[in-house]
Design an enzyme around this catalytic site. Sequence first.
Site, short mmCIF file in Angstrom:
data_model
loop_
_atom_site.label_atom_id
_atom_site.label_comp_id
_atom_site.label_asym_id
_atom_site.label_seq_id
_atom_site.Cartn_x
_atom_site.Cartn_y
_atom_site.Cartn_z
N ASP A 141 32.62 6.89 68.19
CA ASP A 141 33.12 7.01 69.56
C ASP A 141 32.30 6.10 70.48
O ASP A 141 31.15 5.77 70.18
CB ASP A 141 32.99 8.45 70.06
CG ASP A 141 33.91 9.41 69.31
OD1 ASP A 141 34.91 8.95 68.75
OD2 ASP A 141 33.59 10.61 69.29
N LYS A 142 32.88 5.75 71.60
CA LYS A 142 32.21 4.87 72.56
C LYS A 142 30.80 5.34 72.89
O LYS A 142 29.85 4.55 72.89
CB LYS A 142 33.05 4.79 73.85
CG LYS A 142 32.39 4.01 74.98
CD LYS A 142 33.24 4.06 76.25
CE LYS A 142 32.53 3.35 77.40
NZ LYS A 142 33.33 3.42 78.65
#
Length: 319
Positions: A141-142
């Site tokens: 995820d970011k």
Amino acid sequence: MHIKIEISSDQAGLRLDQVVADSKPQISRSIAARLISTGAILVNQTTKRPGYKVKPKDLVDGEAPSPDHQDIKPLVPESIPLNILYEDDYILMIDKPPGLVVHPGAGNDSGTLVNALAAHHSGFREQSWGMDRPGIVHRLDKDTSGLMVIAKTVGSLEFLQKEFKQRRVEKHYLVLARGESIPDSGVIERPIGRHPHHRKRMTVMEENGRYAKTRFSVIKRFDSGCLMDVRLYTGRTHQIRVHFYDQGMPLFGDSIYQNRTFRKKDPGVPRQMLHSWTLSFRHPYSGVRLFFEAPMPEDFKTTLLYLSRGGPVKSVNQG
């Protein structure tokens, strides 16, 4: 390029376009959707929509154009610094910083890890990849930091994707989780699926979810939670975040899988406290098992110190 897939029980419930895209590194999700919509790829000899949820023993069959004929948007190289831990002719190991998106997508046309890879190595710009995420074996995820293995050849990509799928890769994460009664260790085996009302979220889903297994052990305790070593046995989307939220011990800094009281940003917790810590896998060329470790990042250390000194208010019941 011929595509022929018999759906396994582990693939059941996935979108058809995802299954097709996962089957060939040269095919992106958007290309798979276009092929399905035009009838180039069939399921049990009948046309389906890209969003069709595949069933065990479904036979997916069809033809895809060669990479030279695919309509692929050129990848723009960008000089984005990479923390490279290891590199050879076949793989690249990086320590991804929090805040870096892995590949271009809606709202992220540039400034991604893939753009950085294209600038780092010309091989990632070759048309033979045939997709907008060259070399990407798995994703973070970011706002998750830490280890990622990148494939530098299509053969390495196919090998490593199979290793992940067959669960031969050992993955450990560092987690800061909220909770006053967290056991010293445990195993969570709860199926995960797409949330029926919030399509960008995942949730524990007993009937239609996919099998997911997470093991955890406490490294250090503080008043409102714990630092934990978490091993992933499966790789479902948002798996750790969903499993921990379901068990009443959500990650500090997670604004989605979080008790309502704590969804607002805490100044001492800049992001979801999740770090890809160690990764062990077989090298795609030599077969030798490799081990990598990414040290705890500075913002993680700072947050741990903040929480150890009292940090936010103590946890409450899930709401």
